[in-house]
Design a protein around this motif. Structure first.
Motif, short mmCIF file in Angstrom:
data_model
loop_
_atom_site.label_atom_id
_atom_site.label_comp_id
_atom_site.label_asym_id
_atom_site.label_seq_id
_atom_site.Cartn_x
_atom_site.Cartn_y
_atom_site.Cartn_z
N GLU A 44 -2.14 -64.73 -0.23
CA GLU A 44 -2.14 -64.40 1.20
C GLU A 44 -2.31 -62.90 1.38
OE1 GLU A 44 1.35 -65.90 3.12
OE2 GLU A 44 1.09 -67.92 2.30
N VAL A 45 -2.93 -62.53 2.50
CA VAL A 45 -3.14 -61.13 2.84
C VAL A 45 -2.80 -60.97 4.32
CG1 VAL A 45 -4.86 -59.28 3.03
CG2 VAL A 45 -4.94 -60.84 1.08
N GLU A 46 -2.06 -59.92 4.65
CA GLU A 46 -1.68 -59.68 6.05
C GLU A 46 -2.93 -59.54 6.91
OE1 GLU A 46 0.97 -56.40 6.62
OE2 GLU A 46 2.28 -57.03 4.99
N ASP A 47 -2.85 -60.00 8.16
CA ASP A 47 -3.99 -59.98 9.07
C ASP A 47 -4.57 -58.57 9.26
OD1 ASP A 47 -4.04 -62.70 9.40
OD2 ASP A 47 -2.93 -62.69 11.29
N SER A 48 -3.69 -57.57 9.38
CA SER A 48 -4.18 -56.20 9.59
C SER A 48 -4.98 -55.72 8.38
CB SER A 48 -3.02 -55.25 9.88
OG SER A 48 -2.12 -55.23 8.78
N ALA A 49 -4.51 -56.04 7.17
CA ALA A 49 -5.23 -55.66 5.96
C ALA A 49 -6.52 -56.47 5.83
CB ALA A 49 -4.35 -55.89 4.73
N LEU A 50 -6.46 -57.75 6.18
CA LEU A 50 -7.63 -58.61 6.11
C LEU A 50 -8.74 -58.10 7.02
CD1 LEU A 50 -8.76 -61.17 4.79
CD2 LEU A 50 -7.89 -62.46 6.73
N GLU A 51 -8.35 -57.59 8.18
CA GLU A 51 -9.32 -57.05 9.13
C GLU A 51 -10.05 -55.85 8.53
OE1 GLU A 51 -8.73 -55.75 13.58
OE2 GLU A 51 -7.70 -57.66 13.18
N LYS A 52 -9.30 -54.95 7.90
CA LYS A 52 -9.91 -53.76 7.27
C LYS A 52 -10.81 -54.16 6.11
CE LYS A 52 -5.98 -50.82 8.45
NZ LYS A 52 -4.78 -50.18 7.95
N ILE A 53 -10.35 -55.11 5.31
CA ILE A 53 -11.12 -55.58 4.16
C ILE A 53 -12.42 -56.23 4.64
CG2 ILE A 53 -11.17 -57.24 2.25
CD1 ILE A 53 -8.04 -56.73 2.09
N ALA A 54 -12.31 -57.06 5.66
CA ALA A 54 -13.49 -57.75 6.21
C ALA A 54 -14.51 -56.73 6.70
CB ALA A 54 -13.08 -58.68 7.34
N ARG A 55 -14.04 -55.71 7.40
CA ARG A 55 -14.93 -54.66 7.92
C ARG A 55 -15.64 -53.96 6.76
NH1 ARG A 55 -11.50 -51.11 10.35
NH2 ARG A 55 -10.74 -52.81 11.60
N ALA A 56 -14.90 -53.65 5.70
CA ALA A 56 -15.48 -52.97 4.53
C ALA A 56 -16.50 -53.85 3.82
CB ALA A 56 -14.38 -52.55 3.56
N LEU A 57 -16.29 -55.17 3.86
CA LEU A 57 -17.21 -56.11 3.21
C LEU A 57 -18.37 -56.52 4.12
CD1 LEU A 57 -14.67 -58.45 1.38
CD2 LEU A 57 -16.19 -56.76 0.33
N GLY A 58 -18.29 -56.12 5.38
CA GLY A 58 -19.36 -56.46 6.32
C GLY A 58 -19.33 -57.90 6.77
N VAL A 59 -18.13 -58.48 6.80
CA VAL A 59 -17.95 -59.86 7.27
C VAL A 59 -16.79 -59.87 8.28
CG1 VAL A 59 -18.82 -60.89 5.12
CG2 VAL A 59 -16.38 -60.46 5.36
N THR A 60 -16.52 -61.04 8.84
CA THR A 60 -15.39 -61.16 9.76
C THR A 60 -14.18 -61.69 9.00
OG1 THR A 60 -15.93 -63.43 10.35
CG2 THR A 60 -16.95 -61.70 11.69
N PRO A 61 -12.97 -61.44 9.51
CA PRO A 61 -11.79 -62.02 8.87
C PRO A 61 -11.89 -63.55 8.80
CG PRO A 61 -11.13 -60.34 10.44
CD PRO A 61 -12.61 -60.55 10.61
N GLU A 62 -12.44 -64.14 9.85
CA GLU A 62 -12.61 -65.60 9.89
C GLU A 62 -13.59 -66.05 8.80
OE1 GLU A 62 -11.18 -69.08 11.34
OE2 GLU A 62 -10.57 -67.08 11.91
N GLY A 63 -14.61 -65.23 8.57
CA GLY A 63 -15.58 -65.53 7.51
C GLY A 63 -14.92 -65.58 6.14
N ILE A 64 -13.98 -64.67 5.91
CA ILE A 64 -13.24 -64.67 4.64
C ILE A 64 -12.37 -65.92 4.56
CG2 ILE A 64 -11.45 -63.52 3.27
CD1 ILE A 64 -12.52 -60.85 4.34
N LYS A 65 -11.65 -66.22 5.64
CA LYS A 65 -10.75 -67.37 5.62
C LYS A 65 -11.50 -68.67 5.39
CE LYS A 65 -7.29 -65.30 8.68
NZ LYS A 65 -6.70 -65.32 10.03
N LYS A 66 -12.69 -68.79 5.95
CA LYS A 66 -13.44 -70.05 5.86
C LYS A 66 -14.41 -70.09 4.67
CE LYS A 66 -13.08 -71.42 10.64
NZ LYS A 66 -13.77 -71.89 11.83
N PHE A 67 -14.52 -68.99 3.94
CA PHE A 67 -15.45 -68.94 2.80
C PHE A 67 -15.07 -69.98 1.75
CE2 PHE A 67 -16.50 -67.51 -1.47
CZ PHE A 67 -17.85 -67.27 -1.34
N ASN A 68 -16.08 -70.65 1.21
CA ASN A 68 -15.82 -71.54 0.07
C ASN A 68 -17.04 -71.61 -0.83
OD1 ASN A 68 -17.59 -73.69 0.87
ND2 ASN A 68 -16.02 -74.44 2.24
N ASP A 69 -16.78 -71.84 -2.12
CA ASP A 69 -17.84 -71.91 -3.11
C ASP A 69 -18.80 -73.06 -2.83
OD1 ASP A 69 -16.96 -69.75 -4.56
OD2 ASP A 69 -15.66 -70.96 -5.85
#
Length: 128
Positions: A44-69
């Motif tokens: 798990e990752v805190e929402d505030s950190a996830l938001e920063k990570i998503a921005r750095a990766l060029g995706v949305t936080p929701e995109g990270i949460k819903k990502f699957n192989d």
């Protein structure tokens, strides 16, 4: 099923798909490479950190949460066509164009990073 909910692994896979090293993500976030490694090992990752990570990766936080192989494998699988035991790869885009696009994107990110570092240096000089 725990794999599907492991946000850290998803972050790591997206980072790798973006062609980004942990060190680069760490610099974007202003943290150490070890901290990025720890995040990628966290379920798990805190929402505030996830938001920063998503921005750095060029995706949305929701995109990270819903990502699957599975989605990636489906995209790859849909581009293979079996015609009498010989597999032919049918690419739906020009790989050279994608490579140039990624190169240009990385170049812009690097230039932004240089500007940011120069600004930090100037701030440090002024604070002395």
């Amino acid at each position: 099923m725990a794999e599907a909910l492991h946000i850290g692994r998803k972050i790591g896979k997206i980072r790798e798909l973006r062609g980004m090293k942990q060190e680069t993500l760490a610099m974007e976030l202003g943290i150490s490479q070890q901290a990025v490694s720890k995040i990628e090992q966290s379920a798990e990752v805190e929402d505030s950190a996830l938001e920063k990570i998503a921005r750095a990766l060029g995706v949305t936080p929701e995109g990270i949460k819903k990502f699957n192989d599975e989605a990636i494998f489906n995209i790859i699988g849909n581009n293979y066509h079996d015609s009498s035991s010989s597999v032919q790869y049918q690419c739906t885009f020009n790989p050279i164009d994608k490579l140039v696009e990624v190169f240009e994107e990385n170049k812009k990110l690097y230039e932004q990073l240089l500007v940011s570092e120069r600004e930090k240096i100037e701030l440090l000089k002024k604070s002395k």
